[in-house]
Write a protein that holds these residues in place. Structure first.
Motif: not given
Ligand code: NDP
Length: 249
Positions: A195-209
């Motif tokens: 939950a603490g991961v930045s929104a930008a980083r979350q978007e990047a990670v989820i985009g790579s799944i």
């Protein structure tokens, strides 16, 4: 394991789940209980332990545990009396991320102690009972980070990769005694830890799944129920990747 004809029934099993207050551990505890196991879930505080019992209901237990402490593990086991666990889920874990040059010695030690040495302590504590019963299931929560690495997570990656080697070594030691030892390596799962991961980083990670979404605690709990069940009797020393295709070993 159980004599029940249902390959996924955990009737008659006693499951010890560390870190059962929230996130992945809470859902694993819920699903093991739903499959019929008596669950002993641990929390780091008495309030958390009370909440586990309220959530799981009668016939289950909440206990206080610091998985990073020998004394705490001994106290937990002493308090169980004759309720020897036949299933152990080493789920408790923390992250203390930083680039190596900024990583403080205590952040290294604390993560290795809580995430890796905890498995040594808890496996040792339950193993005698499992050997006596000639049955048991041990499930260690590793991570995709233990396979692929992650910048800023040297301590966490080392602990999670260490768990995989430990899982295989212990699996070899006890395979002939009806005990299986396996690891689950989740990918990116939506819990307090992420939950603490930045929104930008979350978007990047989820985009790579490849599956196109973050994982849920239930995705991981389903894998744990399988590995704990009679259906997985011939699966040992394995790492089950639950990551939506993020990493394929
Ligand atoms: P959370 O941060 O949501 O929950 C952590 C749990 O561990 C809590 O129940 C907490 O108890 C407990 N805990 C923390 N420190 C200790 C300690 N010293 N002794 C005993 N229990 C402790 O984590 P997640 O649910 O996200 O993660 C669960 C496991 O899965 C961890 O091992 C994690 O590394 C692993 N994992 C998680 C991923 C993710 O994306 N979320 C991905 C890959 C692996 P309390 O509530 O009392 O503090």
């Amino acid at each position: 394991m159980s004599n029940d004809s249902n390959l996924f029934s955990l009737d008659g099993e006693i499951a010890l789940v560390t870190g059962a207050t929230r996130g992945i551990g809470a859902e694993i505890a819920n699903q093991l209980a739903a499959a019929g196991a008596e669950v002993i879930g641990t929390a780091t505080t008495p309030d958390g332990a009370g909440e586990i019992v309220r959530r799981l209901g009668d016939g289950h237990a909440g206990r206080v545990l610091d998985a990073g402490s020998d004394q705490s593990v001994q106290a937990l086991m002493g308090g169980l009396g004759n309720r020897a666990p036949t299933i152990l889920v080493n789920n408790a874990g923390i992250a203390r991320d930083n680039l190596l040059l900024r990583m403080k010695p205590q952040d290294w030690q604390q993560v290795i102690n809580t995430n890796l040495s905890s498995a040594y302590r808890l496996c040792k504590a339950v193993l005698r009972g499992m050997l006596k019963a000639r049955r048991g299931r041990i499930i260690n929560l590793s991570s995709v980070v233990g396979m692929a690495g992650a910048a800023g997570q040297g301590n966490y990656a080392a602990a999670k990769a260490g768990l995989l080697g430990f899982t295989r070594a212990l699996a070899l030691e006890v395979a002939g005694r009806g005990i299986t030892v396996n690891a689950i390596a989740p990918g990116y799962i939506e819990t307090d830890m992420t939950a603490g991961v930045s929104a930008a980083r979350q978007e990047a990670v989820i985009g790579s799944i490849p599956a196109g979404r973050a994982g849920t605690p239930l995705d991981v709990a389903a894998a744990a129920v399988f590995l704990a069940s009679p259906a997985a009797a011939y699966v040992t020393g394995a790492t089950l990747h639950v990551n939506g295709g993020l990493w394929m070993g």
